[in-house]
Design a protein around this motif. Structure first.
Motif: not given
Length: 371
Positions: A183-186, A330-339, A342-345, A351-356
């Protein structure tokens, strides 16, 4: 004497198959025919070798003679197959005809270079084997400014790697890095950490011409660049030269057993289109080779993939992904922190995909992906 299993190609697919087959069958002759030197090396390391200042010899794990001894097979390097006779079950290499009991095409893929004009178009570097790597390494060692064509997986990794030592400009006709994978944020986070690379999106290379020093590159938006080397990493196209008489699509069409449209002929690796998919990654090739080895040894075994993780080797911003990660639905659910991130598609609430990214690891999500 029993006719041999003949494998055309000595890349990861060919040698992995030979090794796996030997675990099932220690007596059937195996002949590997290859156009190159038959060296065994980790191909993914080609795109990272320059960053480590690694020679081609340092990347080589074993030579053709060593592989033949290790696997108890015959390896014929610098051998070009010119014809396959599927009726008589033999291949022609020069003046020699080699019979086979089963034949496996593990001939890989060629780098795709978009149409480029200019008197130096043939000087564009690609990175698909050790011989390419030697030329690439020599040119880069003499360069200050390098142009990389392609912002997909390999182009991004190459640009990231070269930028440790050289000035790099990356050109891509798309709008961002890894546009077809994440996704674009990554992509934006990756752009931020790759600030040492000049990124030029929405344009391609029209011409590459020799200059007094290096090359003059004309982009499709009219801009010109002075560079010392041009590297193309715009994708791969399966090699189909030996596929006459076989059903082809984008690659050599095979079923779940890696069978082509002709009996006793199989295809494996980057050249194979498996039930509509081309999967040019190590893990699916390894799974395919192991399944095919069982089939060739007498136990028909279909290959089953499931969701396969892919790692983008950009150490300044590591990325892992699996499943379906592209498409407008795709409907993306994104959480972000210092570490990391995680983007869940999701699609249709599944849930069909993910990006970490960063230090986050998505492997635990694999079993949850809808199939």
């Amino acid at each position: 004497m029993k006719k041999p299993l003949v494998i055309i190609g000595s890349g990861h697919a060919g040698y992995t198959l030979a090794r796996a087959f030997r675990q099932h069958d220690s007596t059937t002759p195996v002949v590997v025919l290859t156009e190159d030197g038959g060296e065994h090396y980790p191909k993914p390391q080609l795109s990272h070798g320059f960053g480590h200042q690694a020679s081609a010899e340092r990347l080589t794990l074993n030579n053709a003679t060593g592989m033949a001894a290790e696997l108890k097979i015959m390896v014929r390097p610098r051998t070009r197959v010119s014809a396959i006779d599927v009726v008589a079950q033999k291949v022609t290499a020069g003046e020699v005809q080699i019979p086979y009991s089963d034949l496996v095409l593990a001939v890989g893929a060629e780098p795709f270079i978009p149409p480029v004009g200019g008197d130096a178009a043939q000087d564009i570097l690609t990175l698909n084997n050790l011989e390419h790597y030697r030329r690439y390494l020599d040119r880069l060692n003499r360069s200050e400014h390098v142009l990389v064509i392609g912002g997909g997986l390999i182009g991004t990794e190459i640009a990231h790697d070269i930028a440790q030592h050289k000035r790099v400009t990356l050109v891509d006709i798309g709008s961002r890095l890894l546009e077809r994978l994440v996704p674009e944020v990554v992509s934006q986070r990756l752009h931020d950490v790759m600030d040492q690379v000049t990124l030029r999106f929405g344009t391609g290379v029209e011409r590459v011409e020799r200059a007094e020093q290096g090359y003059r590159v004309t982009l499709s938006d009219g801009d010109t660049l002075a560079v010392d080397a041009v590297v193309c990493a715009a994708g791969l196209k399966p090699r189909l030269e030996l596929a006459a008489g076989l059903e082809t699509g984008r690659g050599i069409v095979v079923d779940a057993y890696l069978r082509t449209s002709q009996p006793h002929v199989y295809a494996l690796g980057d050249c194979a289109e498996i039930e509509g998919q081309i999967l040019p990654y190590l893990q699916p090739i390894t799974l395919s080779a192991n399944a095919l080895a069982s089939t060739l040894a007498g136990t028909p075994t279909p290959v089953r993939f499931g969701p396969l993780p892919v790692a983008v080797k950009t150490p300044r911003y590591p990325i892992q992904l699996a499943g379906v990660t592209q498409g407008n639905a795709l409907d993306w659910q994104i959480s972000e922190g210092d570490d990391g991130l995680t983007a869940l598609a999701h699609r249709d609430s599944q849930l069909v995909g993910y990006v970490t990214t960063g230090s986050r690891n998505g492997f635990s999500l694999l079993p949850s992906l809808a199939r």
